[in-house]
Design an enzyme around this catalytic site. Structure first.
Site, short mmCIF file in Angstrom:
data_model
loop_
_atom_site.label_atom_id
_atom_site.label_comp_id
_atom_site.label_asym_id
_atom_site.label_seq_id
_atom_site.Cartn_x
_atom_site.Cartn_y
_atom_site.Cartn_z
N HIS A 718 -77.02 -44.37 11.38
CA HIS A 718 -75.83 -44.06 12.15
C HIS A 718 -75.07 -42.89 11.51
O HIS A 718 -75.25 -42.61 10.33
CB HIS A 718 -74.89 -45.27 12.23
CG HIS A 718 -74.30 -45.64 10.91
ND1 HIS A 718 -74.96 -46.45 10.00
CD2 HIS A 718 -73.12 -45.27 10.30
CE1 HIS A 718 -74.22 -46.58 8.91
NE2 HIS A 718 -73.10 -45.87 9.07
N THR A 720 -71.46 -41.76 10.41
CA THR A 720 -70.11 -42.25 10.16
C THR A 720 -69.11 -41.19 10.60
O THR A 720 -69.04 -40.11 10.02
CB THR A 720 -69.92 -42.56 8.66
OG1 THR A 720 -70.86 -43.56 8.27
CG2 THR A 720 -68.50 -43.06 8.40
N HIS A 797 -72.96 -36.64 8.64
CA HIS A 797 -74.35 -36.88 8.28
C HIS A 797 -74.79 -38.24 8.80
O HIS A 797 -73.96 -39.10 9.09
CB HIS A 797 -74.55 -36.80 6.76
CG HIS A 797 -73.76 -37.82 6.01
ND1 HIS A 797 -72.47 -37.59 5.60
CD2 HIS A 797 -74.08 -39.09 5.60
CE1 HIS A 797 -72.01 -38.67 4.97
NE2 HIS A 797 -72.97 -39.60 4.95
N THR A 799 -77.11 -41.41 7.72
CA THR A 799 -77.79 -42.03 6.58
C THR A 799 -79.14 -42.57 7.03
O THR A 799 -79.24 -43.34 7.99
CB THR A 799 -76.93 -43.15 5.99
OG1 THR A 799 -75.65 -42.62 5.63
CG2 THR A 799 -77.60 -43.76 4.77
#
Length: 835
Positions: A718, A720, A797, A799
């Site tokens: 996902h 963030t 970004h 992860t």
């Protein structure tokens, strides 16, 4: 920069000129902004909008409609000041030198023998006040006059120690032809003539601090303005002088006796103004032919009544006769008396002539005392000679320049002087005064004390930066005075010098952050002109002789995009980026890298730093017309009134990022002034914004995608979208904000093109297309007092793994959002929404 608006393009090509075609897809403000950031000096603006021209002019950038080739040629060949309210162009054009001509706007000079000392084959032309007589030269669609003259050279010569006028003139013309135009000095008279009528019309009580001779005509129409200067040289000051003898020094090759008389009378008028705040009748005894009366009447209407056996052609009433002691009762109250009686020596023996002169001096004084002893509202300026003499200790002594330094000087007396103590002054002391003291200013009023005046409007142009003033007292005055226009020298140094040498004095330097102001505008000369109905074709250059214009109590404060605005904020950046830098993207790249954002893909369209604030800081010397502190403050309180343009509301954290980038820029450039300025602006941002950080977060907003083009071993990869620090009873407010932003959130065009190790054991994919929406979301949370985001820069970004992986690069792929959710860190999802 000058903007010349044309309906049709022109075939001729001009140097340093660029064409701009009005973009109908953008509004007038956006077109004005784009024009203001073009880097050439001349902009030919085609298919123009009148509203865009108005916006530019209100920003201080000269923008004029041009209807003919002659108008275009006249404006493109020189610089000018533009009165955009009255459509008057004041050219600053010295091309008249090609006519073997020098010019003056002072009529008295034309009546002297100056022509004998000009360059061979040259002539002198009188052009009227600010070149008004030249209007007939220009048959234009706007009023046009050439305000350029050589009076500055003539006056500088008079006050210099040089005698050879021709050599002096030649050197000064060559200097003028090889150095940049002193545009502020040339346009300042136009500015003063516009400024003071507007202030006096609004404010009953006006104080003006530090006027000099160049303003001597400006204030003749304003007797109610209270002047403050450097004070007068009075009789009791002569106690410090040692006796000297007659010097007999020639000051000027051509006759400047009329100039001396004019200065004496103007000095007396202003002395009278400060006592009585009204215009006096002007009586004059002697001093024929007084051609300078014509000059004064060009500026202001006075009644002159004169006595002299010789003609005085410009006097209102002239008595072609001598004036005697018995005639004093003919002189009315509310007047000034100028006594300039002295017999010409002719072929007379000097001892005999000297005896007559001393008798006339005593007679002159008797007339002065008799005049002042009765009636009311009177001031007298009387001609004296160096001799053993008793004078009131408070009498004001004048020694304005005259053709030769001999034995004459003048004294101003008022009704209080004649009842004060008198002191005996020997002849040698008067010679010491004459030989060593030149009165350099017609304003001899007392010095200004740095204290607020709640009921007055204070104007102090180029007057308070001197280091004989306390720097802190100057700051306190500006901070506390409710209504004022005050200038201080801007800190143009690179070593953050607190004071700089200018001519023969030292000035304190200042930055906008030195002042704590609200409802005030801090801008440049150009920005100030725009506020008062003027604009200028040549913007201020960072010469070291630049000033902040601080306007307290203005009704223009809230008009953020109209005055002291962001026009030209990127101009210096463009000049550097498109000519000297490694790439035209250098500014974007540096701003991201200096905040540890290493994803430079699309950096020019998705930048994480406020370019406005960054440019306003690192190039403040070039674009300080933009009032950065006002811009920040109005944003912080949510009172930004915007008429038009492509408006983007910055999140406060973007401003902080800009300060951090500017500080690193300053360190690399060894620019200690920008370093301090950026630090202080960052402190100001933190002061006016209530920024809190979720550096120990308990919730995060996540974005889940339909698919990810990389291998991953986390349960659900996902993005963030930000972290929060909230109490449980604030969850509802967060969800409400997310619902409001739902459409925008799902419209994000998020893409990815590579993976990298964010830190040890954290393997992530980049995400582009997120930042602008992130900052909008930040603003929404900020306004609702929800702590969102960390103190370090947000780097979008996804992860993928918590182990070391090899980086991968792929063709950019757009990601489709599956859902957006709010989840407690190491807890459960409390809200989830899908498109």
């Amino acid at each position: 920069m000058k903007v010349l608006a044309l309906r049709h393009s022109v075939a001729q090509v001009y140097a340093d000129t660029q064409t701009y075609l009005h973009d109908d897809s953008k509004d007038e403000y956006e077109n004005a902004f784009l024009i203001s950031n073009l880097t050439t000096h001349n902009i030919l603006y085609l298919n123009y909008s009148l509203k865009t021209l108005k916006i530019l002019n209100k920003s201080g950038i000269a923008a004029v409609e041009v209807q003919s080739p002659d108008e275009l040629f006249a404006l493109i060949r020189c610089n000018f000041t533009y009165d955009y309210e009255n459509n008057i162009v004041y050219l600053h054009d010295y091309s008249y030198y090609t006519n073997n001509e020098i010019r003056t706007d002072q009529h008295w000079i034309t009546k002297t023998d100056i022509i004998d000392y000009l360059l061979p084959g040259w002539k002198l032309t009188y052009v009227g006040y600010n070149g008004k007589n030249t209007r007939g030269h220009y048959n234009f669609s706007f009023i046009c006059q050439n305000a350029a003259t050589d009076d500055d050279i003539i006056i500088e010569y008079i006050y210099s120690n040089e005698l050879d006028f021709q050599n002096f003139l030649l050197r000064k013309i060559k200097e003028r032809m090889t150095t940049s135009l002193p545009i502020a000095r040339l346009s300042n008279r136009v500015f003063r003539d516009k400024l003071f009528p507007s202030i006096v019309n609004i404010h009953k009580k006006v104080i003006n601090v530090g006027p000099r001779n160049e303003s001597m005509f400006t204030f003749l129409n304003f007797p109610t303005i209270k002047q403050f200067s450097n004070g007068a040289y009075i009789v009791k000051h002569t106690i410090k002088l040692k006796q000297e003898k007659w010097l007999g020094k020639r000051v000027s090759q051509f006759d400047i006796g009329q100039y001396k008389n004019m200065l004496n009378v103007v000095t007396t008028i202003y002395y009278y103004y400060n006592l009585y705040y009204s215009k006096p009748i002007i009586y004059m005894l002697g001093s024929a032919p007084s051609y300078w009366i014509y000059d004064i009447k060009q500026y202001s209407d006075f009644t002159f009544e004169t006595w002299d056996p010789l003609d005085t052609p410009y006097s209102t009433t002239h008595h072609k006769e001598l004036f005697f002691d018995k005639d004093v009762n003919k002189l009315k109250d509310n007047s000034v008396l100028y006594i300039d009686i002295r017999t010409d020596r002719g072929n007379m023996d000097w001892k005999e002539w000297r005896k007559i002169v001393e008798q006339q001096t005593v007679s002159n004084l008797n007339i002065a005392y008799k005049y002042l002893s009765t009636g009311k509202a009177k001031v007298c300026c009387v001609k004296l000679t160096a001799m053993d003499l008793e004078l009131p200790i408070t009498a004001k002594l004048l020694h304005h320049p005259t053709t030769e330094v001999r034995s004459e000087f003048y004294a101003i007396l008022d009704v209080w002087d004649i009842i004060t103590i008198k002191r005996f002054i020997p002849k040698g002391v008067f010679y010491a005064f004459i030989n060593n003291v030149t009165t350099e200013n017609v304003f001899i009023q007392p010095p200004f004390k740095l204290k607020t005046s709640p009921t007055d409007y204070i104007v102090a142009l180029y007057a308070l930066s001197n280091d004989f003033n306390s720097r802190q007292d100057v700051i306190n005055l500006i901070n506390k005075q409710k209504q004022s226009l005050i200038t201080v020298r801007i800190n143009n140094t690179f070593k953050d010098e607190p004071k700089v040498n200018f001519k023969n004095i030292y000035d304190w330097t200042f930055l906008p952050t030195d002042f704590e102001l609200k409802d005030s505008i801090i801008t440049s000369y150009d920005g100030c002109l725009g506020i008062f109905g003027l604009s200028i074709s040549l913007s201020s250059k960072p010469t070291g002789n630049n000033h902040l214009f601080i306007i307290n109590g203005t009704d223009k404060y809230d008009k953020l995009d109209q005055y002291a605005n962001h026009m030209g904020i990127s101009r210096r950046s463009h000049q550097i980026r498109f000519s000297e830098s490694a790439t035209s993207y250098s500014g974007y790249i540096f701003r991201d890298l200096s905040n540890n954002n290493f994803n430079l893909i699309g950096t020019n369209v998705e930048n994480s730093v406020s370019g406005h604030v960054y440019n306003a800081l690192i190039y403040y010397r070039y674009n300080y017309a933009f009032d950065l502190k006002r811009w920040i403050y109005l944003h912080s309180i949510g009172k930004v009134a915007v008429e038009g343009g492509r408006y983007y509301e910055h999140a406060p954290i973007e401003l902080i990022y800009a300060c951090r980038s500017a500080k690193e820029f300053a360190i690399l450039q060894d620019d200690l002034t920008v370093l301090r300025y950026a630090n202080e602006i960052e402190g100001y941002i933190n002061k006016v914004y209530s920024i809190t950080y979720a550096d120990d977060p308990n919730y995060f907003i996540g974005i889940k995608f339909n698919s990810i083009p990389y291998e991953y071993d986390v349960k659900i990869p996902h993005l963030t979208l930000g972290v929060l620090f909230i109490s449980d009873n604030m969850i509802h407010d967060v969800i409400t904000a997310l619902k409001k932003m739902k459409t925008e959130l799902f419209k994000m065009e998020i893409s990815t093109s590579y993976t990298y190790m964010l830190s040890d054991n954290t393997y992530v994919a980049n995400a582009s297309g997120v930042l602008s929406t992130y900052f909008k979301l930040y603003n929404m949370f900020y306004r609702n007092h929800i702590t969102f985001g960390q103190s370090r820069m947000f780097i979008p970004h996804i992860t993928l793994s918590f182990s070391n992986k090899r980086t991968v690069r792929i063709e950019s792929i757009k990601l489709r959002i599956n859902s957006i959710y709010l989840r407690k860190i190491k807890g459960e999802t409390v809200f989830d929404m899908s498109e």
